[in-house]
Design an enzyme around this catalytic site. Structure first.
Site, PDB file in Angstrom:
ATOM      1  N   ARG A  53       0.885  -1.187   0.000  1.00 19.69           N
ATOM      2  CA  ARG A  53       0.000   0.000   0.000  1.00 19.69           C
ATOM      3  C   ARG A  53       0.907   1.216   0.000  1.00 19.69           C
ATOM      4  O   ARG A  53       1.709   1.400   0.927  1.00 19.69           O
ATOM      5  CB  ARG A  53      -0.893   0.003   1.232  1.00 19.69           C
ATOM      6  CG  ARG A  53      -1.496   1.379   1.489  1.00 19.69           C
ATOM      7  CD  ARG A  53      -2.600   1.384   2.506  1.00 19.69           C
ATOM      8  NE  ARG A  53      -3.786   0.723   1.972  1.00 19.69           N
ATOM      9  CZ  ARG A  53      -4.992   0.824   2.526  1.00 19.69           C
ATOM     10  NH1 ARG A  53      -5.183   1.546   3.612  1.00 19.69           N
ATOM     11  NH2 ARG A  53      -6.020   0.204   1.985  1.00 19.69           N
ATOM     12  N   HIS A  84      -7.436   0.873  -6.281  1.00 21.46           N
ATOM     13  CA  HIS A  84      -7.644   0.030  -5.089  1.00 21.46           C
ATOM     14  C   HIS A  84      -8.356  -1.260  -5.535  1.00 21.46           C
ATOM     15  O   HIS A  84      -9.509  -1.503  -5.189  1.00 21.46           O
ATOM     16  CB  HIS A  84      -8.480   0.806  -4.062  1.00 21.46           C
ATOM     17  CG  HIS A  84      -8.415   0.253  -2.674  1.00 21.46           C
ATOM     18  ND1 HIS A  84      -7.681  -0.864  -2.344  1.00 21.46           N
ATOM     19  CD2 HIS A  84      -9.006   0.660  -1.516  1.00 21.46           C
ATOM     20  CE1 HIS A  84      -7.818  -1.108  -1.041  1.00 21.46           C
ATOM     21  NE2 HIS A  84      -8.613  -0.193  -0.521  1.00 21.46           N
ATOM     22  N   GLN A 111     -10.105  -3.856  -3.042  1.00 22.53           N
ATOM     23  CA  GLN A 111     -11.353  -3.328  -2.499  1.00 22.53           C
ATOM     24  C   GLN A 111     -12.513  -3.636  -3.442  1.00 22.53           C
ATOM     25  O   GLN A 111     -13.580  -4.076  -3.017  1.00 22.53           O
ATOM     26  CB  GLN A 111     -11.225  -1.800  -2.317  1.00 22.53           C
ATOM     27  CG  GLN A 111     -12.487  -1.143  -1.833  1.00 22.53           C
ATOM     28  CD  GLN A 111     -12.846  -1.553  -0.416  1.00 22.53           C
ATOM     29  OE1 GLN A 111     -12.012  -1.475   0.469  1.00 22.53           O
ATOM     30  NE2 GLN A 111     -14.080  -2.018  -0.205  1.00 22.53           N
ATOM     31  N   ASP A 158     -17.118   7.346  -0.976  1.00 22.06           N
ATOM     32  CA  ASP A 158     -15.845   7.243  -0.267  1.00 22.06           C
ATOM     33  C   ASP A 158     -15.516   8.644   0.257  1.00 22.06           C
ATOM     34  O   ASP A 158     -16.154   9.628  -0.151  1.00 22.06           O
ATOM     35  CB  ASP A 158     -14.763   6.732  -1.249  1.00 22.06           C
ATOM     36  CG  ASP A 158     -13.407   6.501  -0.583  1.00 22.06           C
ATOM     37  OD1 ASP A 158     -13.341   6.457   0.670  1.00 22.06           O
ATOM     38  OD2 ASP A 158     -12.393   6.385  -1.316  1.00 22.06           O
ATOM     39  N   CYS A 191     -16.146   1.846   1.132  1.00 27.38           N
ATOM     40  CA  CYS A 191     -14.951   1.032   1.393  1.00 27.38           C
ATOM     41  C   CYS A 191     -14.492   1.150   2.847  1.00 27.38           C
ATOM     42  O   CYS A 191     -13.813   0.253   3.340  1.00 27.38           O
ATOM     43  CB  CYS A 191     -13.832   1.451   0.449  1.00 27.38           C
ATOM     44  SG  CYS A 191     -13.433   3.205   0.584  1.00 27.38           S
ATOM     45  N   ARG A 230     -13.374  -8.322   2.169  1.00 28.90           N
ATOM     46  CA  ARG A 230     -11.965  -8.076   1.874  1.00 28.90           C
ATOM     47  C   ARG A 230     -11.158  -9.342   2.188  1.00 28.90           C
ATOM     48  O   ARG A 230     -10.263  -9.738   1.441  1.00 28.90           O
ATOM     49  CB  ARG A 230     -11.423  -6.903   2.714  1.00 28.90           C
ATOM     50  CG  ARG A 230     -12.034  -5.541   2.398  1.00 28.90           C
ATOM     51  CD  ARG A 230     -11.658  -5.043   1.023  1.00 28.90           C
ATOM     52  NE  ARG A 230     -10.220  -4.982   0.823  1.00 28.90           N
ATOM     53  CZ  ARG A 230      -9.422  -3.999   1.266  1.00 28.90           C
ATOM     54  NH1 ARG A 230      -9.927  -2.978   1.925  1.00 28.90           N
ATOM     55  NH2 ARG A 230      -8.108  -4.023   1.017  1.00 28.90           N
TER      56      ARG A 230
HETATM   57  N1  NVA Z   1      -9.836   6.852  -1.096  1.00 29.58           N
HETATM   58  C1  NVA Z   1      -9.421   6.423   0.214  1.00 29.58           C
HETATM   59  C2  NVA Z   1      -9.625   4.953   0.383  1.00 29.58           C
HETATM   60  C3  NVA Z   1      -9.255   4.412   1.722  1.00 29.58           C
HETATM   61  C4  NVA Z   1      -9.455   2.957   1.838  1.00 29.58           C
HETATM   62  C5  NVA Z   1      -7.971   6.782   0.420  1.00 29.58           C
HETATM   63  O1  NVA Z   1      -7.167   6.597  -0.500  1.00 29.58           O
HETATM   64  O2  NVA Z   1      -7.622   7.268   1.501  1.00 29.58           O
HETATM   65  N1   CP Z   2     -11.003   0.049   2.741  1.00 29.08           N
HETATM   66  C1   CP Z   2      -9.729  -0.019   3.138  1.00 29.08           C
HETATM   67  O1   CP Z   2      -8.816  -0.261   2.352  1.00 29.08           O
HETATM   68  O2   CP Z   2      -9.548   0.152   4.475  1.00 29.08           O
HETATM   69  P1   CP Z   2      -8.173   0.352   5.222  1.00 29.08           P
HETATM   70  O3   CP Z   2      -7.636   1.684   4.826  1.00 29.08           O
HETATM   71  O4   CP Z   2      -8.534   0.295   6.688  1.00 29.08           O
HETATM   72  O5   CP Z   2      -7.226  -0.739   4.834  1.00 29.08           O
END
Ligand code: NVA
Ligand code: CP
Length: 318
Positions: free
Chosen positions: A116, A143, A146, A237, A277, A305
């Protein structure tokens, strides 16, 4: 109607990585979802097939996570393997060691990498320079894991992979991957975002290409009501993703007409489902009445997930 539990693959699963959904065929995505549903059923029956016995997954995080970290770690354990949590603050990557060296070193020690991070190109470079499967656990652009969980949740609640999803809000990593996922599977997808916050142009082009094959209808609009009209699922989101927090207040000014609330959801089908998400900001992108209301399936979605990623790991690392 498709029965995913007994889905018969049309081709051998040929993917080496999970970098982006646009690399995957319709058949390969269905293979992932089918295995995810099987593994979920087995887990509920107390069965934990050791598909990854003795395998090690390295998990690199340069951004925070609850769901991704816990689901990958729990998932690999349930399949008989182990995971290593590598915060970028604690490994040499955070001190400037090149991705290419990191990829080659980890490839000599473990069986797969989940990452990540910010740049999609870093994830792709890990795959390019390493020799083991790389799984994208979120970048600024995409993502994909997800969206596999989301499609699985949609299937479980709707009983099919047909109909229309509406994404309301920021044209971010989740919106980008959702566009491709829906387009690959033939689901209609309408994205409503403020001007200047549209989905990524290249990802949209890839989604349109997939839609031309699957028959999916893609609409990008600045009108949330239009997107929500007749939707089987409405998805949102956060308005400021990780890394954008310092500009959040400025950004929010553009989003006041893009909240998922009861005035908007009245336009959806009566039996619509609400997806997010997570993590969510109640009172910003969604009201409590919607996210904590009877149409919300956010915790099924979060649970999926685990199952979806177990399927991804099993198919890639077996
Ligand atoms: N769009 C959000 C998703 C988190 C799971 C982010 O990138 O922070
Ligand atoms: N939805 C998601 O990816 O959650 P986290 O940021 O908690 O991993």
């Amino acid at each position: 109607m498709i029965d995913l539990l007994s889905y018969q693959p049309k081709q051998e699963f040929a993917q080496k990585h999970m970098l982006r959904l646009s690399d995957y065929t319709h058949d390969e995505i269905l293979q992932v979802l089918s295995l995810a549903l099987k593994l979920k059923k087995q887990l509920k029956e107390g069965l934990r097939p050791p598909l990854l016995a003795g395998k090690i997954l390295a998990m690199i995080f340069t951004k925070s996570s609850t769901r991704t970290r816990v689901s990958f770690e729990a998932g690999v354990y349930q399949l008989g393997g182990t995971a290593q949590f590598l915060s970028s603050n604690d490994i040499q990557l955070g001190r400037g060691e090149p991705i290419s060296d990191t990829a080659q070193v980890l490839s000599r020690m473990v069986d797969g990498i989940m990452i990540r991070t910010f740049k999609q190109s870093d994830v792709e470079d890990l795959a390019k320079y390493g020799s083991i499967p790389v799984i994208n656990g979120l970048t600024d652009l995409l993502h994909p894991c997800q969206i596999l969980a989301d499609l699985m949740t949609y299937y479980e609640h709707k009983g099919s992979l047909t109909g229309k999803l509406a994404f309301i809000g920021d044209g971010n990593n989740v919106a980008n991957s959702l566009l491709v996922g829906c387009a690959k599977l033939g689901l209609d997808i309408s994205v409503a975002c403020p001007e200047g916050f549209d989905p990524d142009a290249d990802v949209l082009a890839a989604a349109k290409q997939a839609a031309a094959q699957s028959g999916s209808k893609i609409v990008i609009t600045h009108d949330a009501n239009e997107a929500a009209e007749g939707a089987d699922a409405v998805y949102t989101d956060v308005w400021a993703s990780m890394g954008q927090e310092s500009d959040a207040q400025d950004k929010y000014k553009h989003f006041t007409d893009y909240q998922v609330n009861e005035k908007l959801t009245v336009r959806c089908k009566e039996d619509y489902i609400f997806l997010h998400c997570l993590p969510a900001h109640r009172g910003e992108e969604v009201t409590e009445t919607v996210i904590d209301g009877p149409h919300s399936v956010i915790f099924d979605e979060a649970e999926n997930r685990l199952h979806a990623q177990k399927a991804v790991m099993a198919l890639l690392m077996r």
